[in-house]
Design a protein around this motif. Sequence first.
Motif, mmCIF file in Angstrom:
data_model
loop_
_atom_site.group_PDB
_atom_site.id
_atom_site.type_symbol
_atom_site.label_atom_id
_atom_site.label_comp_id
_atom_site.label_asym_id
_atom_site.label_seq_id
_atom_site.Cartn_x
_atom_site.Cartn_y
_atom_site.Cartn_z
ATOM 1 N N ARG A 184 -21.257 9.900 7.751
ATOM 2 C CA ARG A 184 -20.983 8.469 7.658
ATOM 3 C C ARG A 184 -20.900 8.035 6.200
ATOM 4 N NH1 ARG A 184 -19.150 8.263 12.703
ATOM 5 N NH2 ARG A 184 -20.736 8.843 14.234
ATOM 6 N N ALA A 185 -20.263 6.917 5.982
ATOM 7 C CA ALA A 185 -20.043 6.412 4.620
ATOM 8 C C ALA A 185 -21.348 6.096 3.898
ATOM 9 C CB ALA A 185 -19.163 5.160 4.666
ATOM 10 N N ASP A 186 -22.415 5.802 4.655
ATOM 11 C CA ASP A 186 -23.690 5.449 4.017
ATOM 12 C C ASP A 186 -24.566 6.662 3.725
ATOM 13 O OD1 ASP A 186 -24.550 6.184 6.530
ATOM 14 O OD2 ASP A 186 -25.330 4.224 7.095
ATOM 15 N N GLY A 187 -24.059 7.873 4.000
ATOM 16 C CA GLY A 187 -24.810 9.081 3.710
ATOM 17 C C GLY A 187 -25.522 9.689 4.903
ATOM 18 N N GLN A 188 -25.655 8.948 5.996
ATOM 19 C CA GLN A 188 -26.248 9.506 7.203
ATOM 20 C C GLN A 188 -25.258 10.472 7.861
ATOM 21 O OE1 GLN A 188 -29.132 6.573 9.392
ATOM 22 N NE2 GLN A 188 -27.227 5.466 9.053
ATOM 23 N N VAL A 189 -25.765 11.346 8.718
ATOM 24 C CA VAL A 189 -24.908 12.307 9.416
ATOM 25 C C VAL A 189 -25.246 12.277 10.902
ATOM 26 C CG1 VAL A 189 -24.151 14.700 9.595
ATOM 27 C CG2 VAL A 189 -24.819 13.780 7.364
ATOM 28 N N LEU A 198 -30.955 -3.712 18.270
ATOM 29 C CA LEU A 198 -29.515 -3.504 18.379
ATOM 30 C C LEU A 198 -28.902 -3.166 17.025
ATOM 31 C CD1 LEU A 198 -28.544 -6.357 20.876
ATOM 32 C CD2 LEU A 198 -28.964 -3.939 21.374
ATOM 33 N N ALA A 199 -29.406 -3.785 15.957
ATOM 34 C CA ALA A 199 -28.928 -3.443 14.610
ATOM 35 C C ALA A 199 -29.225 -1.984 14.307
ATOM 36 C CB ALA A 199 -29.592 -4.351 13.573
ATOM 37 N N GLY A 200 -30.403 -1.513 14.727
ATOM 38 C CA GLY A 200 -30.750 -0.110 14.536
ATOM 39 C C GLY A 200 -29.840 0.823 15.307
ATOM 40 N N TYR A 201 -29.448 0.421 16.515
ATOM 41 C CA TYR A 201 -28.512 1.233 17.309
ATOM 42 C C TYR A 201 -27.147 1.314 16.622
ATOM 43 C CZ TYR A 201 -31.112 2.513 21.454
ATOM 44 O OH TYR A 201 -32.002 3.124 22.314
ATOM 45 N N ILE A 202 -26.666 0.195 16.118
ATOM 46 C CA ILE A 202 -25.367 0.202 15.439
ATOM 47 C C ILE A 202 -25.435 1.058 14.181
ATOM 48 C CG2 ILE A 202 -23.588 -1.233 14.356
ATOM 49 C CD1 ILE A 202 -24.715 -3.590 16.079
ATOM 50 N N HIS A 203 -26.587 1.013 13.487
ATOM 51 C CA HIS A 203 -26.762 1.766 12.234
ATOM 52 C C HIS A 203 -27.034 3.248 12.483
ATOM 53 C CE1 HIS A 203 -27.434 2.217 7.991
ATOM 54 N NE2 HIS A 203 -28.710 2.542 8.129
ATOM 55 N N ASN A 204 -27.451 3.604 13.691
ATOM 56 C CA ASN A 204 -27.757 5.002 14.004
ATOM 57 C C ASN A 204 -26.568 5.891 13.629
ATOM 58 O OD1 ASN A 204 -27.870 7.515 15.813
ATOM 59 N ND2 ASN A 204 -29.866 6.596 16.205
ATOM 60 N N PRO A 205 -26.816 7.028 12.974
ATOM 61 C CA PRO A 205 -25.706 7.882 12.528
ATOM 62 C C PRO A 205 -24.839 8.444 13.644
ATOM 63 C CG PRO A 205 -27.822 8.967 12.207
ATOM 64 C CD PRO A 205 -28.117 7.544 12.544
ATOM 65 N N ASN A 206 -25.316 8.408 14.890
ATOM 66 C CA ASN A 206 -24.497 8.871 16.014
ATOM 67 C C ASN A 206 -23.453 7.845 16.441
ATOM 68 O OD1 ASN A 206 -26.022 11.170 16.020
ATOM 69 N ND2 ASN A 206 -26.933 10.870 18.026
ATOM 70 N N ALA A 216 -33.301 7.989 15.271
ATOM 71 C CA ALA A 216 -33.272 9.364 15.764
ATOM 72 C C ALA A 216 -31.910 9.716 16.339
ATOM 73 C CB ALA A 216 -34.349 9.578 16.820
ATOM 74 N N GLN A 217 -31.354 10.862 15.901
ATOM 75 C CA GLN A 217 -30.105 11.348 16.504
ATOM 76 C C GLN A 217 -30.397 12.191 17.747
ATOM 77 O OE1 GLN A 217 -30.898 12.960 13.291
ATOM 78 N NE2 GLN A 217 -29.055 12.853 12.048
ATOM 79 N N ILE A 218 -31.557 12.869 17.723
ATOM 80 C CA ILE A 218 -31.967 13.773 18.796
ATOM 81 C C ILE A 218 -33.418 13.472 19.140
ATOM 82 C CG2 ILE A 218 -32.595 16.207 19.239
ATOM 83 C CD1 ILE A 218 -30.039 17.004 17.772
ATOM 84 N N PRO A 267 -28.395 6.457 25.652
ATOM 85 C CA PRO A 267 -26.954 6.354 25.411
ATOM 86 C C PRO A 267 -26.498 6.937 24.073
ATOM 87 C CG PRO A 267 -27.918 4.202 25.946
ATOM 88 C CD PRO A 267 -29.043 5.136 25.729
ATOM 89 N N VAL A 268 -27.381 6.972 23.076
ATOM 90 C CA VAL A 268 -26.989 7.342 21.716
ATOM 91 C C VAL A 268 -27.651 8.631 21.242
ATOM 92 C CG1 VAL A 268 -27.159 6.626 19.289
ATOM 93 C CG2 VAL A 268 -26.366 5.001 21.017
#
Length: 548
Positions: free
Chosen positions: A116-121, A224-232, A457-459, A473-474
């Motif tokens: 992602r553009a912010d450095g997260q993957v 919800l902001a955290g979900y949108i920001h999540n790298p997934n 968390a991605q996983i 879902p994410v």
Amino acid sequence: MSNRFLKIHPSDNVYVALTDLKAGEKLSLNGGSLTLVDDIPAKHKFLEKPLQPEEEVIMYGTVVGKALSPIKEGGVIGTHNIKHKAAPYSGRTKTYQWTPPDVSKFKEKTFLGYHRADGQVGTANYWLVIPLVFCENRNVEVISKAFIEELGFSKPDAYKDYVHELVSLYKEGKTDKLSSVSFQPTTANGHSRIFKNIDGIKFLTHQGGCGGTRQDSQTLCALLAGYIHNPNVAGATILSLGCQNAEIKTLRERFQALDPKGSKPVIILDQQQSGTEQELLTQAIQKTFIELIEANKIERKPAPLSKLVVGLKCGGSDGFSGISANPAIGHTSDLLVTLGGSTILSEFPELCGVEQELINRCEDDQAGELFIKLMRTYSNAAEAVGSGFDMNPSPGNIKDGLITDAIKSAGAAKKGGTAPVADVLQYAEYIKKPGLNLLCTPGNDVESTTGTTGSGAQIILFTTGLGTPTGNPVSQVIKIATNSKLAQRMPDIIDYDTGGIISGEKTIEQEGEDILDFIIDVASGKITAKAVELNQDDFIPWKRGVSL
């Protein structure tokens, strides 16, 4: 370790039965012997020495209960003769020293993720459609029906085919043959995927946003902001009615704090401003489709393991959880922390009795004090409504050996390994520091996984001894069995079996390393978690009332 019973900590006064033991059996232990006075089912505990009323039961090296009545040496413990008791806690009492594990075999390993553009993957690439208020749930469902099949994200419905066959027999008057109709699973694909690099569109319907407290709406927006920001997540479409407590401006503020450069596309539509429902829905579908074209352009590329954020969760726990799957993922957590990655240990009601250990592991006094405050506030709120952490074990937990909350908690805390605690997070707070993080959530499976994903968390590693289909879902939820019987009985939901620890075939450290390899394959898209295959998209925000 005997393959029949186990003493977990040298100071314990109970043993865990690894298999069914019979009354009258004479067991050799510690150079002496002990005769069982009760049948001890596998996963349950028996006493090394007799106890009198009020004397403490020690397990995992800590207080986990007290005797209600005299209990003989070799006697089984249960709700009939012991009750919950936990050790007291205060500020840090000693300096914590930690020796990180050897990570030489993982140092050069990478996973294939979405940068992602912010450095997260991300380990997946999803688009979200989110209502800010329950009034918009129906519109979200309309968008779901419009998109899912046409874009190739739907799966054939074998159960629909099964019902069709039953209906046909009924119409033909052949009701005597209904019980002989067998279900036939299908692996056939539906429509082909239009966007090859998008793993799905996820629709986060909920019952909040209005009618609750302002605190609930603020928390919902932060989540919800955290979900949108999540790298997934590649981006999101937000539907607002326009008059709800969970306002657009609140969501924008929360998301901007996480993504100040606005690097991720977010479509926001207000029904009361759009006018007709048709106008709202056509705008939402059109704008989302255009953004999906852009999101599809991103491809998986190698990323260091330090980019992983892994949640640590248990549910449907049993008497083996604290000696197999939980310490195994605890070792996985230690490996990830040593590699510069992050892990999130949630479920505060299931840390009751091990608070002092975790406080002492905090890297600074501020984190320790926040943990104390959150635990005491949560505990007091539970007691104020006639409940308490002591009521946390479920009937299934108790039946399978988790007699008190302190027993359950001492085993649950093993998921956090031995690394220092880098930070303590309130619910819906996004992760800020690498290392082991403690996140305040209920023990409730879905409320907890919902919160862990909202914190980045991605996983999620999800251990279970009884079996649960919980997903998200994410985040990709990896289900880890504490025992091989469960893995064999429920292969459709279990991803990984740590029963080898119970049988003595593998060590905790070996399983921890193998689980990290498994994570790398899931993160790279080489293995699909069972919960993802089943579309187990559970999403329940925690309303800040009492939930255990």
